[in-house]
Design a protein around this motif. Structure first.
Motif, mmCIF file in Angstrom:
data_model
loop_
_atom_site.group_PDB
_atom_site.id
_atom_site.type_symbol
_atom_site.label_atom_id
_atom_site.label_comp_id
_atom_site.label_asym_id
_atom_site.label_seq_id
_atom_site.Cartn_x
_atom_site.Cartn_y
_atom_site.Cartn_z
ATOM 1 N N PHE A 152 -4.689 -4.794 1.066
ATOM 2 C CA PHE A 152 -4.203 -4.363 2.365
ATOM 3 C C PHE A 152 -2.857 -5.014 2.686
ATOM 4 N N MET A 153 -2.089 -4.316 3.526
ATOM 5 C CA MET A 153 -0.792 -4.837 3.955
ATOM 6 C C MET A 153 -0.986 -6.045 4.862
ATOM 7 N N GLU A 154 -0.035 -6.935 4.803
ATOM 8 C CA GLU A 154 -0.016 -8.067 5.724
ATOM 9 C C GLU A 154 0.691 -7.598 6.993
ATOM 10 N N ILE A 155 0.020 -7.684 8.128
ATOM 11 C CA ILE A 155 0.571 -7.198 9.394
ATOM 12 C C ILE A 155 0.679 -8.366 10.368
ATOM 13 N N THR A 156 1.899 -8.611 10.859
ATOM 14 C CA THR A 156 2.122 -9.674 11.843
ATOM 15 C C THR A 156 3.121 -9.194 12.886
#
Length: 137
Positions: free
Chosen positions: A93-97
């Motif tokens: 999964f993408m890293e989302i911040t």
């Protein structure tokens, strides 16, 4: 109503590949981006991350809770991603911040910077295998 921090509507995604149109088409399945900025390093190479501006704070909160699958550029990369899935499901999964959290993160030490450079340089070139049984020669 005026928001004091315009960066509050911006999130950072890590794990995107391809060109802007492909990224826009892929992300539109999960959100309604107003603006997508692909990030490049000092040499002009794409870093695999981008900043995405969203229309509302509610949508920012929704996206932060999502698990968006990694964008796969080609068939070989898809095999690598599937191989990694066995070891750690978070790698899929993408890293989302939030952009503000990303910009305010503590700076890396010189040792950590060198470690990251080595990891990127040899990424995908070394494989580690573990066995429950001891192998005798």
């Amino acid at each position: 109503k005026i928001i004091q921090d315009p960066d509050a509507f911006i999130i950072r995604l890590s794990g995107v590949h391809c060109g802007l149109r492909d990224v826009q088409q892929y992300l539109s399945q999960f959100m309604d981006p107003l603006l997508i900025r692909l990030r490049k390093d000092k040499k002009g190479k794409f870093t695999g991350s981008c900043f995405v501006e969203l229309p509302s704070l509610e949508q920012v909160d929704e996206v932060l809770k999502m698990k968006i699958p990694l964008m796969v550029a080609n068939h070989d990369e898809e095999k690598d991603v599937k191989r990694q899935k066995v070891e750690n499901s978070d790698l899929m999964f993408m890293e989302i911040t939030k952009k503000t959290d990303w910009m305010n993160r503590p700076a890396l030490s010189e040792e950590e910077k060198q470690r990251q450079i080595l990891l990127q340089k040899y990424k995908g070139k070394f494989y580690f295998f573990e066995s429950a049984d001891f192998i005798k020669n």
